[in-house]
Design an enzyme around this catalytic site. Structure first.
Site, PDB file in Angstrom:
ATOM      1  N   CYS A   1      93.279 -75.070 -20.292  1.00 17.66           N
ATOM      2  CA  CYS A   1      94.297 -76.092 -20.014  1.00 17.66           C
ATOM      3  C   CYS A   1      93.740 -77.082 -18.980  1.00 17.66           C
ATOM      4  O   CYS A   1      93.113 -76.680 -18.001  1.00 17.66           O
ATOM      5  CB  CYS A   1      95.587 -75.461 -19.505  1.00 17.66           C
ATOM      6  SG  CYS A   1      96.277 -74.254 -20.661  1.00 17.66           S
TER       7      CYS A   1
ATOM      8  N   GLU B   1      93.509 -63.064  -7.916  1.00 13.13           N
ATOM      9  CA  GLU B   1      94.484 -63.151  -6.842  1.00 13.13           C
ATOM     10  C   GLU B   1      95.851 -62.593  -7.228  1.00 13.13           C
ATOM     11  O   GLU B   1      96.258 -62.644  -8.387  1.00 13.13           O
ATOM     12  CB  GLU B   1      94.630 -64.614  -6.423  1.00 13.13           C
ATOM     13  CG  GLU B   1      93.404 -65.043  -5.652  1.00 13.13           C
ATOM     14  CD  GLU B   1      93.388 -66.528  -5.348  1.00 13.13           C
ATOM     15  OE1 GLU B   1      92.916 -66.883  -4.270  1.00 13.13           O
ATOM     16  OE2 GLU B   1      93.829 -67.313  -6.179  1.00 13.13           O
TER      17      GLU B   1
ATOM     18  N   CYS C   1      89.903 -67.741 -17.348  1.00 11.73           N
ATOM     19  CA  CYS C   1      90.780 -67.858 -18.514  1.00 11.73           C
ATOM     20  C   CYS C   1      90.079 -68.711 -19.553  1.00 11.73           C
ATOM     21  O   CYS C   1      89.404 -69.684 -19.218  1.00 11.73           O
ATOM     22  CB  CYS C   1      92.117 -68.505 -18.123  1.00 11.73           C
ATOM     23  SG  CYS C   1      93.273 -68.640 -19.512  1.00 11.73           S
TER      24      CYS C   1
ATOM     25  N   CYS D   1     103.261 -61.868  -8.006  1.00 11.90           N
ATOM     26  CA  CYS D   1     102.637 -62.597  -9.113  1.00 11.90           C
ATOM     27  C   CYS D   1     101.233 -62.032  -9.277  1.00 11.90           C
ATOM     28  O   CYS D   1     100.453 -62.047  -8.327  1.00 11.90           O
ATOM     29  CB  CYS D   1     102.606 -64.074  -8.741  1.00 11.90           C
ATOM     30  SG  CYS D   1     101.727 -65.089  -9.931  1.00 11.90           S
TER      31      CYS D   1
ATOM     32  N   CYS E   1      94.616 -76.840 -14.969  1.00  9.97           N
ATOM     33  CA  CYS E   1      94.638 -75.521 -14.334  1.00  9.97           C
ATOM     34  C   CYS E   1      93.279 -75.174 -13.733  1.00  9.97           C
ATOM     35  O   CYS E   1      92.265 -75.215 -14.440  1.00  9.97           O
ATOM     36  CB  CYS E   1      95.038 -74.490 -15.386  1.00  9.97           C
ATOM     37  SG  CYS E   1      94.967 -72.803 -14.779  1.00  9.97           S
TER      38      CYS E   1
ATOM     39  N   CYS F   1     100.925 -71.929  -8.068  1.00  6.95           N
ATOM     40  CA  CYS F   1     100.392 -71.844  -9.419  1.00  6.95           C
ATOM     41  C   CYS F   1      99.237 -72.801  -9.596  1.00  6.95           C
ATOM     42  O   CYS F   1      99.268 -73.915  -9.119  1.00  6.95           O
ATOM     43  CB  CYS F   1     101.433 -72.293 -10.429  1.00  6.95           C
ATOM     44  SG  CYS F   1     102.817 -71.242 -10.494  1.00  6.95           S
TER      45      CYS F   1
HETATM   46  N1  SAH Z   1      98.248 -68.196 -18.648  1.00  4.87           N
HETATM   47  C1  SAH Z   1      99.641 -68.079 -18.483  1.00  4.87           C
HETATM   48  C2  SAH Z   1     100.042 -67.526 -17.131  1.00  4.87           C
HETATM   49  C3  SAH Z   1      99.241 -67.969 -15.952  1.00  4.87           C
HETATM   50  S1  SAH Z   1      99.407 -69.663 -15.483  1.00  4.87           S
HETATM   51  C4  SAH Z   1     100.323 -69.401 -18.734  1.00  4.87           C
HETATM   52  O1  SAH Z   1      99.637 -70.413 -18.858  1.00  4.87           O
HETATM   53  O2  SAH Z   1     101.547 -69.410 -18.866  1.00  4.87           O
HETATM   54  C5  SAH Z   1     101.020 -69.662 -14.701  1.00  4.87           C
HETATM   55  C6  SAH Z   1     101.703 -71.019 -14.698  1.00  4.87           C
HETATM   56  O3  SAH Z   1     101.039 -71.914 -13.798  1.00  4.87           O
HETATM   57  C7  SAH Z   1     101.701 -71.697 -16.057  1.00  4.87           C
HETATM   58  O4  SAH Z   1     102.965 -72.224 -16.366  1.00  4.87           O
HETATM   59  C8  SAH Z   1     100.694 -72.784 -15.837  1.00  4.87           C
HETATM   60  O5  SAH Z   1     100.840 -73.825 -16.745  1.00  4.87           O
HETATM   61  C9  SAH Z   1     100.972 -73.176 -14.412  1.00  4.87           C
HETATM   62  N2  SAH Z   1      99.920 -74.004 -13.806  1.00  4.87           N
HETATM   63  C10 SAH Z   1      98.610 -74.019 -14.107  1.00  4.87           C
HETATM   64  N3  SAH Z   1      97.967 -74.933 -13.353  1.00  4.87           N
HETATM   65  C11 SAH Z   1      98.899 -75.507 -12.560  1.00  4.87           C
HETATM   66  C12 SAH Z   1      98.853 -76.508 -11.560  1.00  4.87           C
HETATM   67  N4  SAH Z   1      97.708 -77.097 -11.203  1.00  4.87           N
HETATM   68  N5  SAH Z   1     100.004 -76.836 -10.949  1.00  4.87           N
HETATM   69  C13 SAH Z   1     101.159 -76.216 -11.269  1.00  4.87           C
HETATM   70  N6  SAH Z   1     101.259 -75.249 -12.199  1.00  4.87           N
HETATM   71  C14 SAH Z   1     100.143 -74.905 -12.843  1.00  4.87           C
HETATM   72 FE1  SF4 Z   2      94.863 -70.100 -18.711  1.00  9.54          FE
HETATM   73 FE2  SF4 Z   2      95.574 -71.712 -16.742  1.00  9.54          FE
HETATM   74 FE3  SF4 Z   2      96.160 -72.374 -19.255  1.00  9.54          FE
HETATM   75 FE4  SF4 Z   2      97.467 -70.321 -18.067  1.00  9.54          FE
HETATM   76  S1  SF4 Z   2      97.530 -72.484 -17.495  1.00  9.54           S
HETATM   77  S2  SF4 Z   2      96.558 -70.379 -20.144  1.00  9.54           S
HETATM   78  S3  SF4 Z   2      95.812 -69.504 -16.770  1.00  9.54           S
HETATM   79  S4  SF4 Z   2      94.086 -72.178 -18.398  1.00  9.54           S
END
Ligand code: SAH
Ligand code: SF4
Length: 386
Positions: free
Chosen positions: A126, A102, A122, A115, A129, A353
């Site tokens: 995390c 996306e 990924c 974005c 996410c 995000c």
């Molecule tokens: N992988 C990179 C960039 C993509 S994620 C990273 O982790 O920085 C972009 C942002 O979205 C990151 O700060 C991530 O922690 C945040 N994010 C992921 N899941 C989220 C959620 N459920 N609610 C809010 N932010 C989230």
């Molecule tokens: Fe990957 Fe989501 Fe963690 Fe960013 S926040 S590193 S996209 S798992």
């Protein structure tokens, strides 16, 4: 077959969106064309957003014929496009084999931010996410990363009747969509170079931001190859908690991450790092966490951006109350660290995000991961509540 190459009978044609300007020059040289021709070609592709060689009127007919035989320009094709009431747009791009990624466009008074995604899925896992929960599928090619910007800019210009190549709608790019950009540096670096190149998208380094979960060695590499603005997803003030919600921390703990941030600042286009801090209800949102953060970052010039958690299906984590976020923000600001709370945009189209979740093919694996990660999420909550 490699996505960047299409067979035309016996000739392999290349997707020019895979090349930065230096790459286009090298390709042109291989085919007997001068560097200034390569610059003209790059400008047609990236500044005019044109994919038909016949429309590139200042290129010699013989060069156009060569291009038709040997090359093509192909961005990923959107499967769906959604428009939010607040002007936010979201495209879901097909990247083959049942995968989609996306891109989200966020218009504001003084800028237009796109974005974009860098991987299908990924591997970082995390806990909070939805992209992480899909698991890793594959790295996007440069053409698929650049193609999101190429496509979005072209669409938005068409709609707004813009023909002047200097009049651009997208002024800022953030690599904060799906995937960990620093795990795909081979394809991300040429894309960043194109974003910055005057014969590409001509964006300033300060207006291109890479977001990382904290891969310290790759942060150094990014700083050497394409030092753009850096956002680091911090999300916890100590190793114990960060280990639980971000597995990357077990490999690269916070002292290493802070040292990498300090090294990056020597080459960064801004004199601060942006720390993103996801606010998870009852997990990392208490005043003592804010005070611990102030101690953690005391030697790293930085700003904080607080992101209230965006819930998604199958996640046991919650979003804190607004007052909790405001109290947290106040402690950081009063401690001398400029802190803002991220506005939510595009709520009605799930453009926020962590809600970016393209289709995945391997649903069995996904289901298994979800069970494990749900268990891990409730373990974190239990630890916090005890
Ligand atoms: N992988 C990179 C960039 C993509 S994620 C990273 O982790 O920085 C972009 C942002 O979205 C990151 O700060 C991530 O922690 C945040 N994010 C992921 N899941 C989220 C959620 N459920 N609610 C809010 N932010 C989230
Ligand atoms: Fe990957 Fe989501 Fe963690 Fe960013 S926040 S590193 S996209 S798992």
């Amino acid at each position: 077959m490699n996505e960047s190459v299409m067979k035309n009978e016996t000739i392999e044609r290349v997707n020019l969106l895979n090349f930065d300007v230096e790459g286009i020059k090298a390709w042109c040289a291989e085919h007997g064309e001068k560097p200034f021709r390569a610059v003209q070609l790059a400008r047609w592709i990236h500044r005019y957003c044109i994919d038909d060689f016949e429309l590139m009127t200042n290129l010699a007919k013989s060069f156009r014929a060569k291009l038709n035989d040997l090359a093509y320009i192909k961005a990923p094709v959107p499967i769906t496009e959604k428009k939010s009431a607040d002007g936010t747009r979201k495209w879901l791009f097909d990247v083959g084999n049942g995968n989609a990624v996306e891109a989200v466009f966020i218009p504001e008074d003084d800028r237009g931010t796109l974005c974009i995604s860098t991987q299908a899925g990924c591997a970082m896992g995390c806990l909070f996410c939805s992209t992480g929960k899909q698991g890793f599928n594959r790295n996007l090619e440069t053409s698929e990363i650049v193609g999101q910007l190429w496509y979005a800019e072209r669409e938005l210009r068409r709609e707004n009747g813009i023909t002047d190549p200097n009049d651009r709608i997208i002024s800022n790019v953030v690599l904060m969509g799906m995937g960990e950009p620093l795990q795909n540096l081979d394809n991300v670096i040429p894309a960043l170079k194109l974003f910055l190149d005057d014969n590409g998208y001509g964006l300033s380094r300060r207006r291109v931001t890479v977001s990382t979960s904290g891969l310290v060695n790759q942060m150094d590499k990014l700083g050497e190859a394409a030092p753009v603005a850096l956002a680091v997803s911090l999300h916890a003030p100590n190793d114990e908690l960060r280990d639980k919600i971000m597995p990357v921390n077990r490999k690269h703990p916070l002292d290493q991450l802070m040292a990498a941030c300090r090294r990056y600042l020597k080459v960064a286009p801004r004199d601060f790092i942006t720390f993103e801090y996801l606010m998870l209800g009852g997990v990392n949102d208490q005043p003592e966490h804010a005070r611990e953060l102030l101690r953690l970052v005391r030697n790293v010039p930085c700003k904080f951006n607080l992101i209230p958690f965006n819930p998604f299906p199958d996640s046991d984590l919650t979003k804190p109350e607004r007052e909790t976020v405001v109290r947290f923000c106040k402690i950081l600001n009063e401690g001398g660290v400029v802190t803002t709370i991220r506005k939510t945009r595009g709520d009605d189209i799930d453009a926020a995000c962590g809600q970016l979740a393209g289709e995945v093919k391997d649903r069995t694996r996904r289901a298994e991961r979800l069970v494990i990660q749900k268990q891990e999420a409730s373990d974190v909550l239990n630890v916090q509540n005890n």
